[in-house]
Design a protein around this motif. Structure first.
Motif, PDB file in Angstrom:
ATOM      1  N   GLY A 116       1.034  -1.406   0.078  1.00 15.15           N
ATOM      2  CA  GLY A 116       0.148   0.058  -0.014  1.00 15.15           C
ATOM      3  C   GLY A 116       0.699   1.184   0.046  1.00 15.15           C
ATOM      4  O   GLY A 116       0.210   2.394  -0.117  1.00 15.15           O
ATOM      5  N   LYS A 119       4.294   1.270  -4.302  1.00 19.14           N
ATOM      6  CA  LYS A 119       5.259   0.820  -5.322  1.00 19.14           C
ATOM      7  C   LYS A 119       4.747   0.897  -6.688  1.00 19.14           C
ATOM      8  O   LYS A 119       5.355   0.957  -7.667  1.00 19.14           O
ATOM      9  CB  LYS A 119       5.745  -0.342  -4.788  1.00 19.14           C
ATOM     10  CG  LYS A 119       6.519  -0.431  -3.738  1.00 19.14           C
ATOM     11  CD  LYS A 119       6.767  -1.923  -3.042  1.00 19.14           C
ATOM     12  CE  LYS A 119       5.656  -2.758  -2.802  1.00 19.14           C
ATOM     13  NZ  LYS A 119       4.761  -2.264  -1.733  1.00 19.14           N
ATOM     14  N   THR A 121       1.917   1.901  -8.383  1.00 17.48           N
ATOM     15  CA  THR A 121       1.596   3.178  -8.904  1.00 17.48           C
ATOM     16  C   THR A 121       2.925   3.909  -9.262  1.00 17.48           C
ATOM     17  O   THR A 121       2.884   4.576 -10.452  1.00 17.48           O
ATOM     18  CB  THR A 121       0.834   3.996  -7.823  1.00 17.48           C
ATOM     19  OG1 THR A 121      -0.153   3.081  -7.487  1.00 17.48           O
ATOM     20  CG2 THR A 121       0.176   5.329  -8.622  1.00 17.48           C
ATOM     21  N   GLN A 152      -3.311  -5.085 -11.542  1.00 20.30           N
ATOM     22  CA  GLN A 152      -3.046  -4.039 -11.469  1.00 20.30           C
ATOM     23  C   GLN A 152      -1.809  -3.224 -12.122  1.00 20.30           C
ATOM     24  O   GLN A 152      -2.019  -2.296 -12.986  1.00 20.30           O
ATOM     25  CB  GLN A 152      -2.774  -3.498  -9.807  1.00 20.30           C
ATOM     26  CG  GLN A 152      -2.678  -1.948  -9.706  1.00 20.30           C
ATOM     27  CD  GLN A 152      -2.125  -1.955  -8.138  1.00 20.30           C
ATOM     28  OE1 GLN A 152      -1.719  -2.796  -7.634  1.00 20.30           O
ATOM     29  NE2 GLN A 152      -1.841  -0.667  -7.543  1.00 20.30           N
ATOM     30  N   ASP A 260      -0.085  14.608  -1.379  1.00 17.07           N
ATOM     31  CA  ASP A 260      -1.015  15.304  -1.657  1.00 17.07           C
ATOM     32  C   ASP A 260      -2.247  15.016  -0.745  1.00 17.07           C
ATOM     33  O   ASP A 260      -3.303  16.039  -0.411  1.00 17.07           O
ATOM     34  CB  ASP A 260      -1.679  14.814  -2.948  1.00 17.07           C
ATOM     35  CG  ASP A 260      -1.925  13.409  -3.212  1.00 17.07           C
ATOM     36  OD1 ASP A 260      -0.973  12.635  -2.958  1.00 17.07           O
ATOM     37  OD2 ASP A 260      -3.133  13.135  -3.414  1.00 17.07           O
ATOM     38  N   GLU A 286      -2.651  10.233  -7.918  1.00 18.25           N
ATOM     39  CA  GLU A 286      -2.866   8.852  -8.393  1.00 18.25           C
ATOM     40  C   GLU A 286      -2.888   8.683  -9.978  1.00 18.25           C
ATOM     41  O   GLU A 286      -2.748   7.655 -10.527  1.00 18.25           O
ATOM     42  CB  GLU A 286      -4.143   8.249  -7.843  1.00 18.25           C
ATOM     43  CG  GLU A 286      -4.290   7.947  -6.424  1.00 18.25           C
ATOM     44  CD  GLU A 286      -5.708   7.303  -5.996  1.00 18.25           C
ATOM     45  OE1 GLU A 286      -6.460   8.295  -5.815  1.00 18.25           O
ATOM     46  OE2 GLU A 286      -5.602   6.170  -5.905  1.00 18.25           O
TER      47      GLU A 286
HETATM   48  N1  LIG Z   1      -3.291  10.413  -3.327  1.00 18.24           N
HETATM   49  C1  LIG Z   1      -2.253   9.450  -3.650  1.00 18.24           C
HETATM   50  N2  LIG Z   1      -2.473   8.135  -3.896  1.00 18.24           N
HETATM   51  C2  LIG Z   1      -1.460   7.425  -3.973  1.00 18.24           C
HETATM   52  C3  LIG Z   1      -0.212   7.917  -4.244  1.00 18.24           C
HETATM   53  N3  LIG Z   1       0.579   6.818  -4.657  1.00 18.24           N
HETATM   54  C4  LIG Z   1      -0.140   5.709  -4.911  1.00 18.24           C
HETATM   55  N4  LIG Z   1      -1.436   6.132  -4.218  1.00 18.24           N
HETATM   56  C5  LIG Z   1      -2.532   5.081  -4.148  1.00 18.24           C
HETATM   57  O1  LIG Z   1      -2.202   4.276  -2.930  1.00 18.24           O
HETATM   58  C6  LIG Z   1      -2.786   2.910  -3.337  1.00 18.24           C
HETATM   59  C7  LIG Z   1      -1.742   1.977  -2.957  1.00 18.24           C
HETATM   60  O2  LIG Z   1      -0.914   2.030  -3.970  1.00 18.24           O
HETATM   61  P1  LIG Z   1       0.052   0.704  -4.837  1.00 18.24           P
HETATM   62  O3  LIG Z   1       0.717   1.472  -5.834  1.00 18.24           O
HETATM   63  O4  LIG Z   1      -0.933  -0.334  -5.175  1.00 18.24           O
HETATM   64  O5  LIG Z   1       0.882   0.470  -3.446  1.00 18.24           O
HETATM   65  P2  LIG Z   1       1.851  -0.803  -3.351  1.00 18.24           P
HETATM   66  O6  LIG Z   1       0.917  -1.999  -2.571  1.00 18.24           O
HETATM   67  O7  LIG Z   1       3.086  -0.477  -2.811  1.00 18.24           O
HETATM   68  O8  LIG Z   1       2.275  -1.553  -4.845  1.00 18.24           O
HETATM   69  C8  LIG Z   1      -3.564   2.947  -4.649  1.00 18.24           C
HETATM   70  O9  LIG Z   1      -5.131   3.303  -4.336  1.00 18.24           O
HETATM   71  C9  LIG Z   1      -2.757   4.138  -5.191  1.00 18.24           C
HETATM   72  O10 LIG Z   1      -3.543   4.788  -6.196  1.00 18.24           O
HETATM   73  C10 LIG Z   1      -0.004   9.387  -4.367  1.00 18.24           C
HETATM   74  O11 LIG Z   1       0.974   9.823  -4.533  1.00 18.24           O
HETATM   75  N5  LIG Z   1      -0.981   9.817  -4.044  1.00 18.24           N
END
Ligand SMILES: Nc1nc2c(ncn2[C@@H]2O[C@H](COP(=O)(O)OP(=O)(O)O)[C@@H](O)[C@H]2O)c(=O)[nH]1
Ligand SMILES: [Mg+2]
Length: 309
Positions: A116, A119, A121, A152, A260, A286
């Protein structure tokens, strides 16, 4: 097109409402008048509230106080400028050098961090950024642990027309990294997205180390970059997390996401104090374009509500 600064500042607006309020008040109500003890106290509270931590908060407050002692006519804007310069001093060295992307083909960037944190994104956003810069990019879907993770990153890769190497759910993550390296041979950049089960579970660290070993079979110096992706809204909790990953994996950089949507963007200072490694990018939303290079000046100015100098 809006300037980088305005984008950065807008993105950070939710991080900094308290700061805007304080300096808005000090600069507005007090404009032409004096700063006072109450507004300093309010600032101190706001700095703690935003997770700047004791050390950084005290440095900022003490320096403003010292200036106030010397000049009782000190205004809000002056205090903001002092605060921003103290913060900039704390963050000295936090910006990456301009030539940070080396010339290996490919340069390998591993993104690691807890679930979460952003990573996947960030992998997509980074891939898009490199592509926009005319670079040949390959993404590696090494989070094979979560069933939804493949979908994803596939969706992102399709949307942004990026080359992706992936496998099936529960596949060996290191094998995916191996294949992805092969696909990225003689290309510019390989970005490796990884799983994020809790850092306290040693199997994640083992998996990450295995990915690294496999990449090193191709290129001894890979991965050239091991960046921890940190959720900036977690505040000071993320410092301990960052330390653990650093000990286990030897990080070379940081990406701080979600600045943000938080009022606690101050943990950046604490993490940097702790790890002393550069902050490459910050996540400010996002969408694909919501990843901005970190600059000390923009960050400090945005925190203290100052305009671009
Ligand atoms: N507001 C916001 N949301 C983000 C940002 N980066 C990631 N997210 C959100 O955080 C959630 C988790 O991101 P994800 O990339 O799946 O995390 P991972 O588990 O580390 O791969 C998703 O809903 C993304 O859209 C950001 O810079 N700003
Ligand atoms: Mg992910």
């Amino acid at each position: 097109m809006r300037s980088f600064f305005s984008k950065f500042k807008d993105g950070l607006k939710k991080t900094t409402p308290t700061f805007y309020k304080i300096f808005g008040r000090v600069g507005g109500i007090f404009s032409g008048k004096k700063l006072d003890a109450a507004s300093l106290e309010e600032l101190e509270e706001a700095l703690y509230g935003a997770d700047f931590g004791v050390e950084t908060t005290m440095e900022i407050i003490e320096e403003i106080q010292a200036a106030y002692k010397k000049d009782k006519d000190l205004r809000g804007q002056d205090a903001a400028r002092i605060g921003a310069s103290v913060l900039a001093r704390v963050l000295e060295g936090a910006e990456p050098t301009e030539d940070w992307l080396g010339s290996a083909r490919p340069e390998v960037i591993c993104l690691i961090g807890v679930n979460g944190s952003g990573k996947t994104t960030t992998t997509a956003k980074l891939g898009w950024k490199f592509k926009e810069d005319g670079k040949d990019v390959v993404l590696a879907a090494c989070d094979t642990f979560r069933a939804a993770a493949n979908e994803q990153i596939k969706t992102w890769a399709e949307r942004l027309d990026l080359r992706l190497v992936s496998s099936h759910h529960n596949a060996d993550a290191a094998a995916v990294a191996f294949d992805a390296y092969q696909a990225a041979k003689d290309k510019d950049v390989l970005i490796v997205d990884t799983a994020g089960r809790l850092h306290t579970k040693s199997n994640l660290m083992e998996e990450l180390k295995k990915i690294r070993r496999v990449l090193q079979k191709h290129d001894e110096s890979a991965p050239h970059h091991s960046w921890l992706v940190v959720d900036g809204s977690l505040g000071s909790n993320s410092i301990e997390q960052a330390r653990k990953f650093h000990e286990a994996f030897g990080l070379t950089g940081l990406i701080i996401t979600k600045l943000d949507g938080t009022s606690r963007g101050g943990a950046i200072a604490g993490i940097y104090r702790e790890l002393g490694i550069p902050i490459y990018f910050v996540g400010l939303g996002e969408q694909k374009e919501d990843l901005q290079p970190f600059t000390v000046k923009n960050y400090c100015n945005a925190i203290f509500g100052l305009e671009e100098a």
